[in-house]
Design a protein around this motif. Structure first.
Motif, PDB file in Angstrom:
ATOM      1  N   TYR A  55      -1.265  -8.306   7.955  1.00 45.38           N
ATOM      2  CA  TYR A  55      -2.031  -9.535   7.755  1.00 45.38           C
ATOM      3  C   TYR A  55      -2.016 -10.495   8.943  1.00 45.38           C
ATOM      4  O   TYR A  55      -1.597 -11.632   8.825  1.00 45.38           O
ATOM      5  CB  TYR A  55      -1.559 -10.248   6.477  1.00 45.38           C
ATOM      6  N   PHE A  63      -8.835  -7.464   4.800  1.00 41.21           N
ATOM      7  CA  PHE A  63      -8.418  -7.414   3.398  1.00 41.21           C
ATOM      8  C   PHE A  63      -9.451  -8.114   2.505  1.00 41.21           C
ATOM      9  O   PHE A  63      -9.791  -7.627   1.434  1.00 41.21           O
ATOM     10  CB  PHE A  63      -7.014  -8.010   3.189  1.00 41.21           C
ATOM     11  N   ILE A 104     -12.027  -5.703   1.902  1.00 41.00           N
ATOM     12  CA  ILE A 104     -11.594  -4.663   0.951  1.00 41.00           C
ATOM     13  C   ILE A 104     -11.838  -5.137  -0.478  1.00 41.00           C
ATOM     14  O   ILE A 104     -12.294  -4.384  -1.333  1.00 41.00           O
ATOM     15  CB  ILE A 104     -10.094  -4.328   1.140  1.00 41.00           C
ATOM     16  N   TYR A 152     -12.590  -0.749  -4.685  1.00 36.30           N
ATOM     17  CA  TYR A 152     -11.365  -1.553  -4.857  1.00 36.30           C
ATOM     18  C   TYR A 152     -11.546  -2.444  -6.091  1.00 36.30           C
ATOM     19  O   TYR A 152     -11.997  -3.576  -6.027  1.00 36.30           O
ATOM     20  CB  TYR A 152     -11.081  -2.382  -3.600  1.00 36.30           C
ATOM     21  N   LEU A 196      -9.329  -3.821  -8.030  1.00 36.25           N
ATOM     22  CA  LEU A 196      -8.250  -4.750  -8.418  1.00 36.25           C
ATOM     23  C   LEU A 196      -8.715  -6.205  -8.488  1.00 36.25           C
ATOM     24  O   LEU A 196      -8.575  -6.868  -9.528  1.00 36.25           O
ATOM     25  CB  LEU A 196      -7.058  -4.639  -7.445  1.00 36.25           C
ATOM     26  N   GLY A 211      -2.928 -10.766  -8.051  1.00 33.46           N
ATOM     27  CA  GLY A 211      -3.308  -9.824  -6.997  1.00 33.46           C
ATOM     28  C   GLY A 211      -2.521  -8.532  -6.960  1.00 33.46           C
ATOM     29  O   GLY A 211      -2.728  -7.712  -6.074  1.00 33.46           O
ATOM     30  N   SER A 212      -1.549  -8.361  -7.858  1.00 30.93           N
ATOM     31  CA  SER A 212      -0.679  -7.179  -7.828  1.00 30.93           C
ATOM     32  C   SER A 212       0.134  -7.095  -6.539  1.00 30.93           C
ATOM     33  O   SER A 212       0.511  -6.003  -6.106  1.00 30.93           O
ATOM     34  CB  SER A 212      -1.495  -5.885  -8.032  1.00 30.93           C
ATOM     35  N   THR A 213       0.401  -8.242  -5.934  1.00 29.49           N
ATOM     36  CA  THR A 213       1.272  -8.271  -4.754  1.00 29.49           C
ATOM     37  C   THR A 213       2.656  -7.737  -5.115  1.00 29.49           C
ATOM     38  O   THR A 213       3.329  -7.127  -4.289  1.00 29.49           O
ATOM     39  CB  THR A 213       1.370  -9.722  -4.222  1.00 29.49           C
ATOM     40  N   ASN A 228       3.374  -4.225  -4.153  1.00 29.85           N
ATOM     41  CA  ASN A 228       3.662  -3.812  -2.774  1.00 29.85           C
ATOM     42  C   ASN A 228       5.161  -3.848  -2.465  1.00 29.85           C
ATOM     43  O   ASN A 228       5.578  -3.552  -1.348  1.00 29.85           O
ATOM     44  CB  ASN A 228       2.909  -4.688  -1.764  1.00 29.85           C
ATOM     45  N   TYR A 273      -8.075   3.071  -2.370  1.00 29.11           N
ATOM     46  CA  TYR A 273      -7.347   2.949  -1.102  1.00 29.11           C
ATOM     47  C   TYR A 273      -7.947   3.834  -0.010  1.00 29.11           C
ATOM     48  O   TYR A 273      -7.317   4.074   1.020  1.00 29.11           O
ATOM     49  CB  TYR A 273      -5.854   3.252  -1.327  1.00 29.11           C
ATOM     50  N   THR A 295     -10.780   0.159   4.380  1.00 25.49           N
ATOM     51  CA  THR A 295      -9.316   0.327   4.260  1.00 25.49           C
ATOM     52  C   THR A 295      -8.768   1.068   5.484  1.00 25.49           C
ATOM     53  O   THR A 295      -7.685   0.760   5.977  1.00 25.49           O
ATOM     54  CB  THR A 295      -8.965   1.091   2.959  1.00 25.49           C
ATOM     55  N   PHE A 347      -8.474  -1.408   8.150  1.00 29.56           N
ATOM     56  CA  PHE A 347      -7.354  -2.306   7.805  1.00 29.56           C
ATOM     57  C   PHE A 347      -6.025  -1.654   8.240  1.00 29.56           C
ATOM     58  O   PHE A 347      -5.187  -2.292   8.887  1.00 29.56           O
ATOM     59  CB  PHE A 347      -7.401  -2.512   6.290  1.00 29.56           C
ATOM     60  N   GLU A 393       2.433   1.466   3.642  1.00 27.99           N
ATOM     61  CA  GLU A 393       2.280   0.659   2.416  1.00 27.99           C
ATOM     62  C   GLU A 393       2.501   1.501   1.172  1.00 27.99           C
ATOM     63  O   GLU A 393       2.087   2.654   1.109  1.00 27.99           O
ATOM     64  CB  GLU A 393       0.871   0.053   2.348  1.00 27.99           C
ATOM     65  N   SER A 432       1.718   0.924  -2.993  1.00 25.03           N
ATOM     66  CA  SER A 432       1.109   0.038  -3.998  1.00 25.03           C
ATOM     67  C   SER A 432       1.464   0.625  -5.358  1.00 25.03           C
ATOM     68  O   SER A 432       0.831   1.587  -5.808  1.00 25.03           O
ATOM     69  CB  SER A 432      -0.414  -0.015  -3.819  1.00 25.03           C
TER      70      SER A 432
HETATM   71  C1  AVI Z   1      -2.324  -7.046  -1.432  1.00 22.07           C
HETATM   72  N1  AVI Z   1      -2.124  -5.782  -2.102  1.00 22.07           N
HETATM   73  C2  AVI Z   1      -1.914  -5.951  -3.539  1.00 22.07           C
HETATM   74  C3  AVI Z   1      -3.131  -4.752  -1.784  1.00 22.07           C
HETATM   75  C4  AVI Z   1      -2.872  -3.457  -2.596  1.00 22.07           C
HETATM   76  O1  AVI Z   1      -3.741  -3.089  -3.374  1.00 22.07           O
HETATM   77  O2  AVI Z   1      -1.790  -2.887  -2.469  1.00 22.07           O
HETATM   78  C5  AVI Z   1      -3.200  -4.454  -0.301  1.00 22.07           C
HETATM   79  C6  AVI Z   1      -4.164  -3.351   0.043  1.00 22.07           C
HETATM   80  N2  AVI Z   1      -3.913  -2.339   0.817  1.00 22.07           N
HETATM   81  C7  AVI Z   1      -4.968  -1.566   0.919  1.00 22.07           C
HETATM   82  N3  AVI Z   1      -5.916  -2.053   0.180  1.00 22.07           N
HETATM   83  C8  AVI Z   1      -5.445  -3.210  -0.369  1.00 22.07           C
END
Ligand code: AVI
Length: 324
Positions: A42, A50, A53, A59, A61, A165-167, A170, A210, A217, A220, A284, A286
């Protein structure tokens, strides 16, 4: 800690130590398996990617969480009750924060907790302008740091943590438990938490989220390689890494990697790291939860799930937790 009045907002500055990108990268690449923390996605470019995304069709979410909030905020606000102090770990500049604040009855204060001082001040000032009745008390610290909830001018009924945001996904499960427990400790026995939690579902839906077809992505993830070059002079040739991602069903998490496309050696801070073609750097995780799994994680942190709101397809959830 310093207290500073900046226009209409009062900043509580814990002077967090600046993240040491080079040290963290060298440490992560020296580990087995090699990794780089997803927090380094970030920078300005990464944050803008992001944002993009969150708008790609795959995506689900952000879009789903927003629809849950829009539909159920009156019930959420009723559960939280009047005169809350809203504490938000991470930045608070988003649409979700505004939605929540505008549904709450007579909120007392808003406390965003954020490590980046400039970003924190700018977003706190913008929010204070939009909600002139609300006391805005930004806290500059790592949200894993030693900060405390500032005392508002008017007494509050309860502190409420807003963590959308489901942070939470992560984080490694241990880290997630630790964060929930420490937030509950800081916010007191009467506190509540409103948390966005992504749910387990058809792995193909997760995998697509993803690895979107427009390649946002991918850009990113590869921005991390560009950061290594821009900020640490890593000298990684273009195309030396590719983005790869897969949903690990056993661990219930989507995993993202940088994969070496050919043998290469990277020199960083006096260390050198060699990769054969196909070698992976984890960037990462998730995590996705069943309702039972998240309730168990919350219970380990001393919290009970009181209410759960979901979309019709049960892709995503917003959960209300209180101390046991
Ligand atoms: C911020 N976070 C919840 C995102 C996730 O879905 O894990 C970050 C992300 N990475 C790739 N796409 C989004």
């Amino acid at each position: 800690m310093d207290v500073l009045n900046i226009g209409p907002v009062t900043l509580y500055d814990y002077h967090p130590v600046r993240q040491d990108f080079l040290r963290d990268v060298v440490e992560g690449l020296s580990a087995t398996p090699p990794r780089i923390s997803s927090k380094y996605f970030y920078d300005e470019t990464g944050s803008a990617l992001f944002e993009q995304i969150t708008k790609v069709p795959e995506y689900y979410l952000t879009r789903t969480e927003l629809s849950i909030l829009r539909e159920h905020l009156p019930e959420m606000a009723a559960a939280l009750g009047p005169r809350c102090v809203v504490v938000e770990p991470g930045s608070g500049s988003g649409m979700k924060t505004r939605l929540l604040l505008s549904h709450l009855v007579d909120p007392v204060a808003y406390v965003p907790v954020e490590i980046s001082r400039e970003y924190l001040i700018a977003s706190a000032l913008a929010l204070a302008e939009e909600f002139p009745e609300l006391e805005v008390l930004p806290v500059c610290d790592d949200y894993f740091g030693p900060w405390l909830v500032p005392e508002p001018r008017r007494p509050q009924e309860r502190n409420v943590v807003f963590f959308p945001g489901s942070t939470i996904g992560n984080m490694q499960p241990d880290e997630a438990r630790g964060l929930l427990a420490s937030l509950a400790r800081r916010c007191g026995q009467r506190c509540g938490m409103l948390i966005g939690v992504d749910l387990k579902k058809d792995p193909a839906i997760i995998a697509a989220a993803y690895n979107d077809s427009a390649g946002v992505t991918r850009a990113f993830n590869l921005n991390l390689v560009e950061r290594l070059n821009r900020e640490l002079g890593a000298g990684i040739p273009a195309g030396a890494f590719e983005h790869a991602t897969n949903y690990n069903e056993l661990l219930g998490r989507n995993e993202s990697f940088l994969v070496a496309t050919r043998p290469l050696t990277i020199g960083l801070g006096g260390s050198s790291f060699h990769y054969e073609a196909g070698a992976r750097i984890m960037v990462e995780n998730s995590y996705k939860f069943s309702l039972e799994e998240f309730a168990a994680l919350a219970a380990d942190a001393g919290l009970r799930v009181v209410l759960v709101w979901m979309d019709e397809r049960q892709l995503f959830s917003v959960q209300y937790l209180t101390p046991i």
